[in-house]
Every structure is written in C-alpha cells, then in structure tokens.
Design a protein around this motif. Structure first.
Motif, PDB file in Angstrom:
ATOM      1  N   VAL A  45       1.107  -1.223   0.086  1.00 19.97           N
ATOM      2  CA  VAL A  45      -0.289   0.104   0.220  1.00 19.97           C
ATOM      3  C   VAL A  45       0.588   1.036   0.140  1.00 19.97           C
ATOM      4  O   VAL A  45       0.759   2.254  -0.732  1.00 19.97           O
ATOM      5  CB  VAL A  45      -1.345   0.228   1.187  1.00 19.97           C
ATOM      6  N   LEU A  46       1.829   1.428   1.276  1.00 19.02           N
ATOM      7  CA  LEU A  46       3.003   2.356   0.412  1.00 19.02           C
ATOM      8  C   LEU A  46       3.876   2.766  -1.035  1.00 19.02           C
ATOM      9  O   LEU A  46       3.683   3.722  -0.588  1.00 19.02           O
ATOM     10  CB  LEU A  46       4.498   2.233   1.941  1.00 19.02           C
ATOM     11  N   ASN A  47       3.689   2.120  -1.338  1.00 17.16           N
ATOM     12  CA  ASN A  47       3.981   2.250  -2.597  1.00 17.16           C
ATOM     13  C   ASN A  47       3.280   2.145  -4.431  1.00 17.16           C
ATOM     14  O   ASN A  47       3.286   2.464  -4.532  1.00 17.16           O
ATOM     15  CB  ASN A  47       4.480   0.990  -3.152  1.00 17.16           C
ATOM     16  N   GLY A  48       1.653   2.058  -3.623  1.00 17.22           N
ATOM     17  CA  GLY A  48       1.229   2.867  -4.184  1.00 17.22           C
ATOM     18  C   GLY A  48       0.174   1.350  -4.484  1.00 17.22           C
ATOM     19  O   GLY A  48      -0.969   1.321  -5.668  1.00 17.22           O
ATOM     20  N   GLY A  49       0.257  -0.056  -4.240  1.00 19.00           N
ATOM     21  CA  GLY A  49      -0.013  -0.629  -4.782  1.00 19.00           C
ATOM     22  C   GLY A  49      -2.030  -0.904  -4.233  1.00 19.00           C
ATOM     23  O   GLY A  49      -1.772  -0.232  -2.988  1.00 19.00           O
ATOM     24  N   THR A  50      -2.962  -1.447  -5.323  1.00 24.18           N
ATOM     25  CA  THR A  50      -4.877  -1.318  -4.174  1.00 24.18           C
ATOM     26  C   THR A  50      -4.779  -2.929  -4.372  1.00 24.18           C
ATOM     27  O   THR A  50      -4.527  -3.398  -5.325  1.00 24.18           O
ATOM     28  CB  THR A  50      -5.252  -0.569  -5.350  1.00 24.18           C
ATOM     29  N   TYR A  51      -5.901  -3.083  -4.591  1.00 21.75           N
ATOM     30  CA  TYR A  51      -6.995  -4.331  -4.357  1.00 21.75           C
ATOM     31  C   TYR A  51      -8.107  -4.010  -4.957  1.00 21.75           C
ATOM     32  O   TYR A  51      -8.340  -2.791  -5.244  1.00 21.75           O
ATOM     33  CB  TYR A  51      -7.524  -4.949  -2.889  1.00 21.75           C
ATOM     34  N   GLU A  52      -8.689  -5.126  -6.217  1.00 15.01           N
ATOM     35  CA  GLU A  52      -9.059  -4.635  -7.026  1.00 15.01           C
ATOM     36  C   GLU A  52     -10.524  -5.105  -6.515  1.00 15.01           C
ATOM     37  O   GLU A  52     -10.941  -4.697  -6.745  1.00 15.01           O
ATOM     38  CB  GLU A  52      -8.434  -5.032  -8.202  1.00 15.01           C
ATOM     39  N   ASP A  53     -10.193  -6.516  -6.584  1.00 16.92           N
ATOM     40  CA  ASP A  53     -11.549  -7.402  -6.470  1.00 16.92           C
ATOM     41  C   ASP A  53     -11.344  -8.481  -5.227  1.00 16.92           C
ATOM     42  O   ASP A  53      -9.958  -9.190  -5.385  1.00 16.92           O
ATOM     43  CB  ASP A  53     -11.840  -8.359  -7.582  1.00 16.92           C
ATOM     44  N   ALA A  54     -12.484  -9.663  -4.737  1.00 11.96           N
ATOM     45  CA  ALA A  54     -12.022 -10.655  -4.200  1.00 11.96           C
ATOM     46  C   ALA A  54     -13.401 -11.258  -4.129  1.00 11.96           C
ATOM     47  O   ALA A  54     -14.033 -10.813  -4.966  1.00 11.96           O
ATOM     48  CB  ALA A  54     -11.736 -10.428  -2.598  1.00 11.96           C
ATOM     49  N   SER A  55     -12.848 -13.085  -4.214  1.00 10.13           N
ATOM     50  CA  SER A  55     -13.689 -13.365  -4.283  1.00 10.13           C
ATOM     51  C   SER A  55     -15.262 -13.656  -2.716  1.00 10.13           C
ATOM     52  O   SER A  55     -16.363 -13.478  -2.504  1.00 10.13           O
ATOM     53  CB  SER A  55     -14.083 -14.875  -3.991  1.00 10.13           C
ATOM     54  N   ASP A  56     -14.522 -13.412  -1.452  1.00 10.36           N
ATOM     55  CA  ASP A  56     -14.643 -13.362  -0.450  1.00 10.36           C
ATOM     56  C   ASP A  56     -14.196 -12.066   0.774  1.00 10.36           C
ATOM     57  O   ASP A  56     -13.152 -11.626   0.659  1.00 10.36           O
ATOM     58  CB  ASP A  56     -15.034 -14.126  -0.004  1.00 10.36           C
ATOM     59  N   ARG A  57     -15.261 -10.890   0.692  1.00  7.82           N
ATOM     60  CA  ARG A  57     -14.627 -10.183   2.214  1.00  7.82           C
ATOM     61  C   ARG A  57     -15.708 -10.365   3.221  1.00  7.82           C
ATOM     62  O   ARG A  57     -15.497  -9.222   4.002  1.00  7.82           O
ATOM     63  CB  ARG A  57     -14.930  -8.796   0.906  1.00  7.82           C
ATOM     64  N   PHE A  58     -15.868 -11.825   4.112  1.00 10.27           N
ATOM     65  CA  PHE A  58     -16.663 -11.599   4.971  1.00 10.27           C
ATOM     66  C   PHE A  58     -16.503 -11.030   6.897  1.00 10.27           C
ATOM     67  O   PHE A  58     -17.151 -10.142   7.168  1.00 10.27           O
ATOM     68  CB  PHE A  58     -17.001 -12.952   4.816  1.00 10.27           C
ATOM     69  N   TYR A  59     -15.053 -11.792   6.635  1.00  6.60           N
ATOM     70  CA  TYR A  59     -14.743 -11.112   8.123  1.00  6.60           C
ATOM     71  C   TYR A  59     -13.658  -9.907   7.702  1.00  6.60           C
ATOM     72  O   TYR A  59     -13.864  -9.687   9.095  1.00  6.60           O
ATOM     73  CB  TYR A  59     -13.373 -12.467   8.378  1.00  6.60           C
ATOM     74  N   SER A  60     -12.976  -9.246   6.702  1.00  5.53           N
ATOM     75  CA  SER A  60     -12.070  -8.496   6.859  1.00  5.53           C
ATOM     76  C   SER A  60     -11.490  -7.609   5.455  1.00  5.53           C
ATOM     77  O   SER A  60     -12.050  -8.609   4.916  1.00  5.53           O
ATOM     78  CB  SER A  60     -10.269  -9.224   7.859  1.00  5.53           C
ATOM     79  N   SER A  61     -10.862  -6.637   5.457  1.00  5.03           N
ATOM     80  CA  SER A  61     -10.699  -6.490   3.813  1.00  5.03           C
ATOM     81  C   SER A  61      -9.701  -6.960   3.315  1.00  5.03           C
ATOM     82  O   SER A  61      -7.971  -7.707   3.740  1.00  5.03           O
ATOM     83  CB  SER A  61     -11.006  -4.758   3.863  1.00  5.03           C
ATOM     84  N   PRO A  62      -9.550  -7.523   1.875  1.00  7.49           N
ATOM     85  CA  PRO A  62      -8.038  -7.735   1.520  1.00  7.49           C
ATOM     86  C   PRO A  62      -7.117  -7.516   1.126  1.00  7.49           C
ATOM     87  O   PRO A  62      -6.024  -7.495   1.330  1.00  7.49           O
ATOM     88  CB  PRO A  62      -8.514  -8.464   0.089  1.00  7.49           C
ATOM     89  N   THR A  63      -7.480  -5.689   1.714  1.00  9.23           N
ATOM     90  CA  THR A  63      -6.682  -4.525   1.401  1.00  9.23           C
ATOM     91  C   THR A  63      -4.950  -4.355   2.392  1.00  9.23           C
ATOM     92  O   THR A  63      -3.922  -4.278   2.240  1.00  9.23           O
ATOM     93  CB  THR A  63      -6.983  -3.207   1.674  1.00  9.23           C
ATOM     94  N   GLN A  64      -6.083  -5.538   3.437  1.00 10.94           N
ATOM     95  CA  GLN A  64      -4.969  -5.792   4.605  1.00 10.94           C
ATOM     96  C   GLN A  64      -3.934  -6.717   4.194  1.00 10.94           C
ATOM     97  O   GLN A  64      -2.521  -6.771   4.916  1.00 10.94           O
ATOM     98  CB  GLN A  64      -5.394  -6.077   5.883  1.00 10.94           C
ATOM     99  N   ILE A  65      -4.263  -7.600   3.314  1.00  8.94           N
ATOM    100  CA  ILE A  65      -2.537  -7.945   3.097  1.00  8.94           C
ATOM    101  C   ILE A  65      -1.525  -7.256   2.502  1.00  8.94           C
ATOM    102  O   ILE A  65      -0.242  -8.041   3.045  1.00  8.94           O
ATOM    103  CB  ILE A  65      -3.714  -9.103   1.941  1.00  8.94           C
ATOM    104  N   ILE A  66      -2.046  -6.381   1.852  1.00 10.40           N
ATOM    105  CA  ILE A  66      -1.028  -5.442   1.636  1.00 10.40           C
ATOM    106  C   ILE A  66      -0.077  -4.788   2.517  1.00 10.40           C
ATOM    107  O   ILE A  66       0.442  -3.649   1.842  1.00 10.40           O
ATOM    108  CB  ILE A  66      -0.862  -4.968  -0.251  1.00 10.40           C
ATOM    109  N   LEU A  67      -0.941  -4.570   3.914  1.00 10.97           N
ATOM    110  CA  LEU A  67      -0.396  -4.115   4.223  1.00 10.97           C
ATOM    111  C   LEU A  67       1.091  -3.706   4.864  1.00 10.97           C
ATOM    112  O   LEU A  67       1.751  -5.150   4.793  1.00 10.97           O
ATOM    113  CB  LEU A  67      -1.074  -3.015   5.958  1.00 10.97           C
TER     114      LEU A  67
END
Length: 384
Positions: free
Chosen positions: A233-255
């Motif tokens: 995220v700090l270098n500009g990476g972004t989450y586009e889409d996911a099959s499931d976001r039930f418990y938490s955001s996929p954006t957290q993978i790239i924190l």
C-alpha cells in the motif's frame, strides 16, 4: 468540488440548530440508533490516515475533554455511560471545550471561530472520500465540519505546517453533519496531499476520521531503495476485487509490517461448494519485475488457507500465468519463495484453496523502465 456521498439530506443548522441531533442515550446497545453512511464505493480504497501506515494527529488547538489521537483508532468508538473523569464525561474521540463569545453581551462564539486538528497522512496520496464519524456525540457534535489539505514533504512539525508560506486548500467547505452518525463526503480532484486539517465549527466532538484515497509514492524514494515491495500500500499497490470479504478487507494483505491479531489480514467464510476456491486480485502501481514473494499466515492457526497459488499478468488484457504453483501453507508461518526467473507483471491474483486466511503478501522486486516512467508521470501530475 465535494458532495455528500451518503445520499442523506442534512438539515441546515441555521434554520434549526438541533435538527441533526441524535436522541439522548436511552440505554441498551449504544449503536442501536447509530446512523450508518450507506454503501460507499470509496471506502474500498485504502485509509490514508491509517495508523498502521504511519499516520498521526500531530497537533490540535484544543483537546480538553478527549484527546486528538482517538480520531485514528481502528476500532469502533465505545461508550460507557458511567465513565466520568475530573473534567467531565470521558468520550472515545476528540472533544473540545465549549467556545464562548467575547463578553456578556456576545456570549456565543463568532461565526469564524472553530477548533482544528492536523492529521499527517501515513501514505501521501489523492483523497477520494472522507468519513467524519460522530458516534456517541449526540448533542455535543460540531454543527459543521470542514477539511483543508496541503502537501509538505519530509517530516514537518506543527509550527512549519502553520507557517504563513504553507498553502492549505479547502477540499471540504464548512458542511453540516449529524450527531451519532457516519458522515461521508466524496472528494473530487487529483492533487497529492501529505497533511489534512480537520476543523469543527464552532466546537464539539468527533469520534473517528477516515481518509480514503489512492497512494501516490515518490519515485525518487523508490529508485533510491532499489528492491521494494511492489504491491505494498505504501508504494501504491491496490486491491481490485475478491471472491469473499466476509470477515476482513483484502487490502490488509498488502499493509506494511506484520499482523498483530487474527483479523489483521484477509479471512473469508468457510467455503462449502466443492471444486471452487477463494481468490483476491491486486494491481501494482506500475509495471514491475517480481523476484521473490512472501506469504504470511501469522495468527491464522486453525483457519489459514490450506494451499495457495499466485498468478500474474502484464497489462489489463494480458494472459494470466503462474508465478507460484499450488503450494501447501502452514498455519501461523512466514513462507518465502525465490523465483527462478523474474515475473514482469502489472496485476497478481492470489488463490486460496479451498478457503481460509492470509495475513500478508509481499512481492519483492523493482519497477521496470516503463513502470518507473509511469510512476514519475503520475507523481508530477498530482503535484501543484
């Protein structure tokens, strides 16, 4: 230009000063009558004011009742009706004292009087939306809020940011807000900012402040580092889409950093349809050459992904190809993969089989010549 993205009509406090109040707390669940903001597409973007990115509230003119740092806490604001201190009711947010006028003949504050707090963004970028959350501030919220922004690189202190030569741009003019509600505002424009000044008119309390947008990294800094995490995220990476976001955001993978608890990553619900799997897709800020990959399942012990595979593609219409074949994961473990040949990509897709969580993923490498040119162009276009 700004506008309210919640599709809620705010009442004009000049006509009825109490029109946007919430009802007094009546007991039970304090969130039972909380007014949500509705479906807001911009909240899928990263919170540029996330403490995990290095954001902070570096100054405020007043924090008599509740400290400014509460604005950026990740958790929902809590309310304890019996919690009082020597200054009065203790609130989970930023709350200032009641402003007064100049004298007995003018007891109300002047129209221009207001309180302010300066927020340093953890990742400089383009602001696309704001959420000003007044949870539990039912009759003591500000009548209006406004937000100003500036871009000052380095590590300026409050004195430097408040100097006359620093130019602040108003991205949200003084606008009515509701008490005990998530007040959302979409922001248009393409400027890159490093700091915001949140103002409440004339005084009051705000529980949380979220600043959603797109990171714009400094290409000179990335070039100096050489090998970087291309998807961070700090270098500009972004989450586009996911099959499931039930418990938490996929954006957290790239924190940045490592997760500190189970929900500080991406976890999906239990998959019950055979021969299917969960997946998440990311976009790099520009074309990059990946040389090594890290996949971390920290704190995911009985619910980590069983197997993962990583694919990449070069360009919006490029063909997907395998970067890491389907590979067994261990729970609560950091997995490292050195690639035999670098993978030149603009997008990656992480597949989890059949389901489960991933805490962090890092793609180590460098931006290509064309990728560096794209980063430089975007950085320059988002400047003054």
């Amino acid at each position: 230009m700004t506008f309210d993205a919640s599709e809620t009509t705010f009442q004009n406090p000049d006509t009825d000063p109490h029109a946007n109040d919430a009802a007094p707390y009546g007991g039970g669940d304090p969130y039972a009558d909380y007014r949500e903001a509705g479906d807001l597409p911009f909240t899928e973007l990263v919170d540029l004011a996330d403490r995990r990115l290095g954001a902070g509230v570096i100054a405020a003119n007043d924090e008599f009742f509740a400290q400014r740092e509460n604005l950026l806490l990740r958790e929902r604001a809590v309310f304890d009706p019996e919690h009082f201190g020597h200054k009065g009711k203790i609130m989970d947010g930023w709350e200032t004292r009641r402003r007064r006028g100049a004298d007995a003949d003018h007891p109300f504050p002047a129209p221009e009087d207001h309180d302010w707090a300066i927020v340093r963004l953890g990742a400089p970028g383009i602001v696309r939306g704001l959420v000003v959350d007044t949870a539990h501030f039912r009759g003591n919220y500000p009548q209006r809020v406004s937000v100003q922004a500036t871009a000052v690189d380095g590590a300026p202190g409050p004195e430097e940011l408040l100097a006359d030569e620093v130019k602040w741009e108003e991205i949200l003019p003084p606008t009515p807000v509701r008490g005990h509600a998530a007040n959302a505002f979409e922001i248009t424009g393409g400027r890159r900012y490093t700091h915001l000044r949140l103002c409440q008119h004339p005084d009051g309390g705000i529980a949380r402040f979220r600043v959603h947008g797109e990171v714009v990294p400094d290409p000179a800094w990335i070039a100096a580092l050489g090998t970087v995490d291309l998807i961070s995220v700090l270098n500009g990476g972004t989450y586009e889409d996911a099959s499931d976001r039930f418990y938490s955001s996929p954006t957290q993978i790239i924190l940045p950093g490592t997760s500190r608890k189970m929900d500080d990553g991406w976890e999906n619900r239990r998959r019950r349809v055979r021969d299917t799997n969960d997946w998440v897709r990311f976009r790099l800020p520009a074309q990059g050459a990946v040389r090594a990959v890290e996949i971390d399942t920290a704190y995911l012990k009985g619910n980590s992904a069983g197997w993962v595979a990583l694919q990449g593609r070069n360009g919006e219409t490029g063909e997907w190809f395998a970067i890491i074949p389907r590979t067994r994961l261990q729970p609560d473990t950091l997995h490292r993969f050195v690639l035999r040949a670098q993978a030149v990509v603009t997008h990656v897709r992480l597949d989890a089989f059949p389901d489960g969580g991933v805490a962090r993923m890092r793609l180590h490498g460098s931006f290509t010549e064309s990728g560096t040119a794209e980063l430089t162009r975007r950085y320059e276009e988002s400047g003054a």
